[in-house]
Design a protein around this motif. Structure first.
Motif, PDB file in Angstrom:
ATOM      1  N   ASP A 327      -2.073 -58.899  -8.089  1.00 24.45           N
ATOM      2  CA  ASP A 327      -2.238 -58.093  -9.299  1.00 24.45           C
ATOM      3  C   ASP A 327      -3.222 -56.948  -9.073  1.00 24.45           C
ATOM      4  O   ASP A 327      -2.977 -55.808  -9.495  1.00 24.45           O
ATOM      5  CB  ASP A 327      -2.711 -58.968 -10.460  1.00 24.45           C
ATOM      6  N   VAL A 328      -4.330 -57.236  -8.416  1.00 24.43           N
ATOM      7  CA  VAL A 328      -5.334 -56.193  -8.159  1.00 24.43           C
ATOM      8  C   VAL A 328      -4.790 -55.162  -7.169  1.00 24.43           C
ATOM      9  O   VAL A 328      -5.012 -53.954  -7.321  1.00 24.43           O
ATOM     10  CB  VAL A 328      -6.641 -56.822  -7.634  1.00 24.43           C
ATOM     11  N   ASN A 329      -4.073 -55.628  -6.162  1.00 26.16           N
ATOM     12  CA  ASN A 329      -3.480 -54.708  -5.191  1.00 26.16           C
ATOM     13  C   ASN A 329      -2.521 -53.739  -5.881  1.00 26.16           C
ATOM     14  O   ASN A 329      -2.509 -52.538  -5.591  1.00 26.16           O
ATOM     15  CB  ASN A 329      -2.744 -55.509  -4.119  1.00 26.16           C
ATOM     16  N   LEU A 330      -1.723 -54.248  -6.809  1.00 24.32           N
ATOM     17  CA  LEU A 330      -0.803 -53.397  -7.562  1.00 24.32           C
ATOM     18  C   LEU A 330      -1.575 -52.410  -8.424  1.00 24.32           C
ATOM     19  O   LEU A 330      -1.224 -51.217  -8.491  1.00 24.32           O
ATOM     20  CB  LEU A 330       0.105 -54.269  -8.425  1.00 24.32           C
ATOM     21  N   GLU A 331      -2.643 -52.864  -9.074  1.00 26.73           N
ATOM     22  CA  GLU A 331      -3.443 -51.983  -9.914  1.00 26.73           C
ATOM     23  C   GLU A 331      -4.104 -50.875  -9.085  1.00 26.73           C
ATOM     24  O   GLU A 331      -4.192 -49.720  -9.521  1.00 26.73           O
ATOM     25  CB  GLU A 331      -4.505 -52.787 -10.665  1.00 26.73           C
ATOM     26  N   LEU A 332      -4.547 -51.209  -7.899  1.00 27.11           N
ATOM     27  CA  LEU A 332      -5.127 -50.194  -7.014  1.00 27.11           C
ATOM     28  C   LEU A 332      -4.104 -49.110  -6.684  1.00 27.11           C
ATOM     29  O   LEU A 332      -4.397 -47.907  -6.744  1.00 27.11           O
ATOM     30  CB  LEU A 332      -5.606 -50.849  -5.717  1.00 27.11           C
ATOM     31  N   ALA A 333      -2.899 -49.535  -6.330  1.00 29.22           N
ATOM     32  CA  ALA A 333      -1.863 -48.579  -5.970  1.00 29.22           C
ATOM     33  C   ALA A 333      -1.477 -47.712  -7.168  1.00 29.22           C
ATOM     34  O   ALA A 333      -1.296 -46.483  -7.036  1.00 29.22           O
ATOM     35  CB  ALA A 333      -0.647 -49.311  -5.421  1.00 29.22           C
ATOM     36  N   GLU A 334      -1.354 -48.332  -8.323  1.00 26.61           N
ATOM     37  CA  GLU A 334      -1.024 -47.566  -9.535  1.00 26.61           C
ATOM     38  C   GLU A 334      -2.111 -46.545  -9.841  1.00 26.61           C
ATOM     39  O   GLU A 334      -1.816 -45.393 -10.201  1.00 26.61           O
ATOM     40  CB  GLU A 334      -0.849 -48.526 -10.711  1.00 26.61           C
ATOM     41  N   THR A 335      -3.364 -46.945  -9.662  1.00 30.82           N
ATOM     42  CA  THR A 335      -4.471 -46.027  -9.927  1.00 30.82           C
ATOM     43  C   THR A 335      -4.492 -44.895  -8.902  1.00 30.82           C
ATOM     44  O   THR A 335      -4.732 -43.731  -9.252  1.00 30.82           O
ATOM     45  CB  THR A 335      -5.811 -46.792  -9.903  1.00 30.82           C
ATOM     46  N   GLY A 336      -4.237 -45.223  -7.643  1.00 30.26           N
ATOM     47  CA  GLY A 336      -4.229 -44.204  -6.597  1.00 30.26           C
ATOM     48  C   GLY A 336      -3.200 -43.126  -6.846  1.00 30.26           C
ATOM     49  O   GLY A 336      -3.421 -41.948  -6.506  1.00 30.26           O
ATOM     50  N   VAL A 337      -2.059 -43.491  -7.437  1.00 27.34           N
ATOM     51  CA  VAL A 337      -1.035 -42.499  -7.781  1.00 27.34           C
ATOM     52  C   VAL A 337      -1.404 -41.772  -9.072  1.00 27.34           C
ATOM     53  O   VAL A 337      -1.300 -40.541  -9.160  1.00 27.34           O
ATOM     54  CB  VAL A 337       0.346 -43.177  -7.902  1.00 27.34           C
ATOM     55  N   ALA A 338      -1.872 -42.524 -10.082  1.00 26.99           N
ATOM     56  CA  ALA A 338      -2.159 -41.928 -11.386  1.00 26.99           C
ATOM     57  C   ALA A 338      -3.246 -40.864 -11.307  1.00 26.99           C
ATOM     58  O   ALA A 338      -3.163 -39.828 -11.985  1.00 26.99           O
ATOM     59  CB  ALA A 338      -2.571 -43.021 -12.370  1.00 26.99           C
ATOM     60  N   LEU A 339      -4.268 -41.092 -10.485  1.00 24.14           N
ATOM     61  CA  LEU A 339      -5.378 -40.143 -10.414  1.00 24.14           C
ATOM     62  C   LEU A 339      -4.985 -38.833  -9.747  1.00 24.14           C
ATOM     63  O   LEU A 339      -5.739 -37.864  -9.799  1.00 24.14           O
ATOM     64  CB  LEU A 339      -6.559 -40.767  -9.667  1.00 24.14           C
ATOM     65  N   GLN A 340      -3.803 -38.784  -9.146  1.00 22.93           N
ATOM     66  CA  GLN A 340      -3.340 -37.526  -8.551  1.00 22.93           C
ATOM     67  C   GLN A 340      -2.691 -36.604  -9.577  1.00 22.93           C
ATOM     68  O   GLN A 340      -2.346 -35.462  -9.251  1.00 22.93           O
ATOM     69  CB  GLN A 340      -2.343 -37.826  -7.430  1.00 22.93           C
ATOM     70  N   GLY A 341      -2.509 -37.096 -10.814  1.00 27.12           N
ATOM     71  CA  GLY A 341      -1.874 -36.275 -11.830  1.00 27.12           C
ATOM     72  C   GLY A 341      -0.450 -35.936 -11.437  1.00 27.12           C
ATOM     73  O   GLY A 341       0.283 -36.785 -10.924  1.00 27.12           O
ATOM     74  N   VAL A 342      -0.057 -34.688 -11.647  1.00 28.43           N
ATOM     75  CA  VAL A 342       1.321 -34.293 -11.330  1.00 28.43           C
ATOM     76  C   VAL A 342       1.592 -34.372  -9.836  1.00 28.43           C
ATOM     77  O   VAL A 342       2.747 -34.509  -9.410  1.00 28.43           O
ATOM     78  CB  VAL A 342       1.619 -32.869 -11.839  1.00 28.43           C
ATOM     79  N   ASP A 343       0.540 -34.329  -9.012  1.00 28.40           N
ATOM     80  CA  ASP A 343       0.740 -34.470  -7.566  1.00 28.40           C
ATOM     81  C   ASP A 343       1.207 -35.871  -7.192  1.00 28.40           C
ATOM     82  O   ASP A 343       1.682 -36.090  -6.074  1.00 28.40           O
ATOM     83  CB  ASP A 343      -0.557 -34.157  -6.818  1.00 28.40           C
ATOM     84  N   GLY A 344       1.061 -36.808  -8.121  1.00 29.83           N
ATOM     85  CA  GLY A 344       1.472 -38.181  -7.837  1.00 29.83           C
ATOM     86  C   GLY A 344       2.959 -38.341  -7.613  1.00 29.83           C
ATOM     87  O   GLY A 344       3.396 -39.357  -7.065  1.00 29.83           O
ATOM     88  N   ILE A 345       3.759 -37.337  -8.025  1.00 27.88           N
ATOM     89  CA  ILE A 345       5.199 -37.442  -7.796  1.00 27.88           C
ATOM     90  C   ILE A 345       5.569 -37.035  -6.380  1.00 27.88           C
ATOM     91  O   ILE A 345       6.721 -37.187  -5.973  1.00 27.88           O
ATOM     92  CB  ILE A 345       5.994 -36.580  -8.802  1.00 27.88           C
ATOM     93  N   GLY A 346       4.618 -36.517  -5.610  1.00 28.06           N
ATOM     94  CA  GLY A 346       4.893 -36.144  -4.232  1.00 28.06           C
ATOM     95  C   GLY A 346       5.139 -37.366  -3.368  1.00 28.06           C
ATOM     96  O   GLY A 346       4.738 -38.486  -3.699  1.00 28.06           O
ATOM     97  N   ILE A 347       5.823 -37.176  -2.262  1.00 28.01           N
ATOM     98  CA  ILE A 347       6.082 -38.275  -1.332  1.00 28.01           C
ATOM     99  C   ILE A 347       5.716 -37.844   0.072  1.00 28.01           C
ATOM    100  O   ILE A 347       5.776 -36.661   0.421  1.00 28.01           O
ATOM    101  CB  ILE A 347       7.559 -38.720  -1.366  1.00 28.01           C
ATOM    102  N   GLU A 348       5.345 -38.857   0.875  1.00 30.12           N
ATOM    103  CA  GLU A 348       5.030 -38.642   2.288  1.00 30.12           C
ATOM    104  C   GLU A 348       4.095 -37.448   2.455  1.00 30.12           C
ATOM    105  O   GLU A 348       3.094 -37.336   1.777  1.00 30.12           O
ATOM    106  CB  GLU A 348       6.306 -38.487   3.107  1.00 30.12           C
ATOM    107  N   ALA A 349       4.443 -36.502   3.332  1.00 32.77           N
ATOM    108  CA  ALA A 349       3.535 -35.393   3.660  1.00 32.77           C
ATOM    109  C   ALA A 349       3.369 -34.410   2.513  1.00 32.77           C
ATOM    110  O   ALA A 349       2.460 -33.574   2.540  1.00 32.77           O
ATOM    111  CB  ALA A 349       4.034 -34.666   4.907  1.00 32.77           C
ATOM    112  N   ASP A 350       4.242 -34.469   1.477  1.00 30.02           N
ATOM    113  CA  ASP A 350       4.110 -33.554   0.344  1.00 30.02           C
ATOM    114  C   ASP A 350       2.964 -33.945  -0.581  1.00 30.02           C
ATOM    115  O   ASP A 350       2.541 -33.145  -1.409  1.00 30.02           O
ATOM    116  CB  ASP A 350       5.419 -33.537  -0.463  1.00 30.02           C
ATOM    117  N   ALA A 351       2.505 -35.190  -0.482  1.00 28.06           N
ATOM    118  CA  ALA A 351       1.442 -35.662  -1.369  1.00 28.06           C
ATOM    119  C   ALA A 351       0.081 -35.281  -0.793  1.00 28.06           C
ATOM    120  O   ALA A 351      -0.172 -35.460   0.400  1.00 28.06           O
ATOM    121  CB  ALA A 351       1.526 -37.172  -1.545  1.00 28.06           C
ATOM    122  N   PRO A 352      -0.823 -34.761  -1.632  1.00 29.95           N
ATOM    123  CA  PRO A 352      -2.115 -34.293  -1.115  1.00 29.95           C
ATOM    124  C   PRO A 352      -3.098 -35.400  -0.774  1.00 29.95           C
ATOM    125  O   PRO A 352      -4.028 -35.173  -0.022  1.00 29.95           O
ATOM    126  CB  PRO A 352      -2.639 -33.418  -2.267  1.00 29.95           C
TER     127      PRO A 352
END
Length: 391
Positions: A327-352
């Motif tokens: 559960d915590v591992n999933l929350e970490l991953a969700e937070t890591g994407v969410a904090l990128q804002g609109v950049d969170g939709i990027g994938i692989e090398a496109d993500a900052p």
């Protein structure tokens, strides 16, 4: 919780850390239990062989098969933690499981045949347990093995077989009897993955990679001398061998703290508007709560590790630690994407952030809530076996 971190173990940890720093191939590019790319395999086989030769893998094996005379239970946890600390590759596949079964139940001929080749990584193994209708309820497996002279003939289907497309050998469970309880008619086998009748089909996952496979067995002939343990005793063999795969429990906290550190470092950097995510009070509160949960997950894993070492493990310990960790591992991953804002939709090398590492972690993290026993099933195990509640 009693975890000895005296001078001897600290010397061992420093030795392992230096060995990894001086010898490990490039770190894993993705989180989770993932399969390497084919071009990575030669270097990883050599690396695994180095870890066995140095006495870091297989340290608890019998000395005549390469185990350390000074082995301590803590050694396995320390090695797993140090590998996780720098995201170094560890074992590829199910060799620890297979070795545990062979050491405890295998004939001398099987031990002499397979254990040295596990140590040199000449043989990579996969675990042929789960089936489409028998995942969390493994005893419901339906793959059949019938005796035909000096062979068993096996037909059935396995799924979620990590590294099946790389494996040289498989640790297989198949049904040899339908009489009595469903656990009573299962037998364990060592099967050559290049045997006629075996069809390995990689499964392309949401991450874009193929770590799992489905394996079809059609009239596969396995020599009878490749039965591990006694016929119809595979359930006991499988459960006993799982005890040899538990050193990774102690590495969970190291993995989570590593991800948390990376998350904090990324969140402290100014974004496109010149403002860091951590400058926002709501973000700091979210990350603070997450940090507290990471600390609790680490303590839970360490408590399980301590009880394993001291022989005081309870039926609820490992399931609860795994549920909370996933559960915590999933929350970490969700937070890591969410904090990128609109950049969170990027994938692989496109993500900052970290070259898309968080996006991959987000797509993979849900698997941890299912693999190794779905969280719902593990909670039921705690209720029935630890708390004594009715079925």
């Amino acid at each position: 919780m009693r975890l000895d971190s005296g001078p001897e173990l600290e010397r061992f940890r420093a030795e392992v850390r230096a060995f990894i720093a001086g010898n490990a191939p490039p770190a894993r590019r993705r989180t989770g239990v993932r399969a390497p790319e084919p071009d990575e395999l030669p270097a990883l086989r050599a690396w695994i062989a180095q870890l066995y030769t140095a006495g870091y893998f297989g340290h608890a094996w019998p000395v005549e098969y390469g185990g350390r005379p000074d082995s301590r239970p803590e050694y396995g946890f320390i090695v797993a933690e140090e590998l996780a600390r720098v995201r170094a590759w560890g074992e590829i596949g199910a060799a620890p499981l297979a070795a545990g079964a062979l050491i405890t139940f295998g004939s001398d001929a099987l031990k002499q045949r397979f254990l040295p080749r596990i140590r040199t990584a000449e043989h990579l193994w996969c675990q042929l347990f789960s089936e489409p209708g028998a995942g969390s309820d493994l005893a419901a497996l339906s793959t059949r093995a019938r005796r035909d002279g000096d062979h068993y003939v096996v037909t059935g289907q396995k799924v979620w077989t990590t590294n099946g497309h790389h494996a040289d050998w498989g640790y297989l469970l198949a049904r040899t009897s339908t009489e009595g309880k469903k656990q009573a008619g299962i037998t364990a086998f060592a099967v050559d993955m290049r045997s006629p009748g075996i069809d390995v089909r990689p499964l392309r996952e949401i991450t874009g990679t193929s770590d799992f496979n489905e394996v079809f067995l059609e009239e596969v002939r396995i020599p009878a001398d490749q039965v591990i343990g006694a016929v119809d005793d595979g359930w006991r063999v499988a459960n006993a061998s799982l005890a040899h795969e538990r050193s990774g429990v102690g590495a969970r906290g190291v993995e989570l703290f590593g991800q948390l550190d990376e998350l904090l470092a990324q969140a402290a950097r100014p974004g496109l508007e010149g403002r860091a995510p951590l400058a926002d009070n709501a973000v700091r509160q979210r990350v603070g709560r997450l940090a507290a949960r990471v600390y609790v997950a680490d303590r839970m894993s360490k408590a399980v590790q301590s009880r394993m070492i001291n022989g005081t493990e309870d039926a609820a310990d490992a399931p609860l630690a795994k549920v909370f960790y996933s559960d915590v591992n999933l929350e970490l991953a969700e937070t890591g994407v969410a904090l990128q804002g609109v950049d969170g939709i990027g994938i692989e090398a496109d993500a900052p952030w970290s070259g898309g590492w968080w996006q991959d972690a987000f797509l993979y993290a849900r698997a941890y809530t299912i693999a190794g026993g779905a969280n719902e099933v593990l909670k039921t195990i705690v209720a029935e076996r630890a708390l004594g509640l009715p079925r």
